[in-house]
Design an enzyme around this catalytic site. Structure first.
Site, mmCIF file in Angstrom:
data_model
loop_
_atom_site.group_PDB
_atom_site.id
_atom_site.type_symbol
_atom_site.label_atom_id
_atom_site.label_comp_id
_atom_site.label_asym_id
_atom_site.label_seq_id
_atom_site.Cartn_x
_atom_site.Cartn_y
_atom_site.Cartn_z
ATOM 1 N N LYS A 39 0.744 -1.420 -0.333
ATOM 2 C CA LYS A 39 0.281 0.494 0.337
ATOM 3 C C LYS A 39 1.379 1.400 -0.319
ATOM 4 C CE LYS A 39 -4.388 1.939 1.837
ATOM 5 N NZ LYS A 39 -4.673 2.349 0.484
ATOM 6 N N GLY A 44 6.592 1.115 6.185
ATOM 7 C CA GLY A 44 7.161 0.054 5.445
ATOM 8 C C GLY A 44 7.616 -0.278 3.968
ATOM 9 N N CYS A 45 6.378 0.702 3.018
ATOM 10 C CA CYS A 45 6.372 1.071 1.804
ATOM 11 C C CYS A 45 7.006 1.512 1.325
ATOM 12 C CB CYS A 45 4.627 0.676 1.003
ATOM 13 S SG CYS A 45 3.804 -1.077 1.343
ATOM 14 N N THR A 46 6.875 3.071 2.610
ATOM 15 C CA THR A 46 7.000 4.245 2.176
ATOM 16 C C THR A 46 8.956 4.366 2.341
ATOM 17 O OG1 THR A 46 5.483 5.337 2.824
ATOM 18 C CG2 THR A 46 7.394 6.442 2.948
ATOM 19 N N ALA A 49 10.122 2.479 -0.701
ATOM 20 C CA ALA A 49 10.125 2.771 -1.985
ATOM 21 C C ALA A 49 10.781 4.128 -1.887
ATOM 22 C CB ALA A 49 8.859 3.544 -2.183
#
Length: 151
Positions: A39, A44-46, A49
């Site tokens: 998401k 975590g995804c940030t 990325a």
């Protein structure tokens, strides 16, 4: 179903953050770093990325293009890219069909419960369209460096 090294990478054609369709065949003039994440704008995804963005020049020097895929909308991807100043492509897989074909969607444990969702995974796809390296169930922090070191 999980993929194995040497398998032909499943074909895809998805819209990017600008609503432009991108197919795997559009990318394989270089090695493709394909990473699946759950998401946009989550912690975590940030981290993941931003790590890929921080090393984007090093990936390019090694002849690779970085592409992130999640079930988020193209509009969400555009905001994520703008807010975090990301420097790589994000593709929208809203029906999770591509994630499923790569074995990056299925049962996983979350907070002690079994749920269905995106399994954080990455793939290095060679210019011949075959899978060269697979990373399933990875941790976000430090993963981009692991992928870069594998090239």
């Amino acid at each position: 179903m999980k993929l194995e090294i040497g398998d032909k990478a499943p074909f895809f054609k998805l819209k990017n953050q600008d609503d432009v369709e991108i197919a795997l065949t559009d990318l394989i003039s270089k090695k493709v770093i394909l990473y699946f994440y759950p998401k946009d704008n989550t912690p975590g995804c940030t981290i993941e990325a931003l790590d890929f963005t921080e090393m984007i020049d090093e990936f390019e020097k090694k002849g690779a293009v970085v592409v992130g895929i999640s079930p988020d909308s193209t509009k969400s991807h555009k905001k994520f890219i703008q807010n975090k100043e990301l420097k790589h492509i994000l593709l929208s897989d809203t029906d999770k069909a591509v994630a499923t074909s790569y074995g990056a969607y299925g049962k996983k444990m979350m907070y002690g419960k079994e749920v269905f969702g995106i399994i954080r995974s990455s793939f290095i796809i060679g210019q011949d369209g075959r899978i060269e390296k697979i990373f399933y169930n990875i941790k976000a922090k430090g993963h981009a460096k692991d992928v870069l070191d594998s090239l």
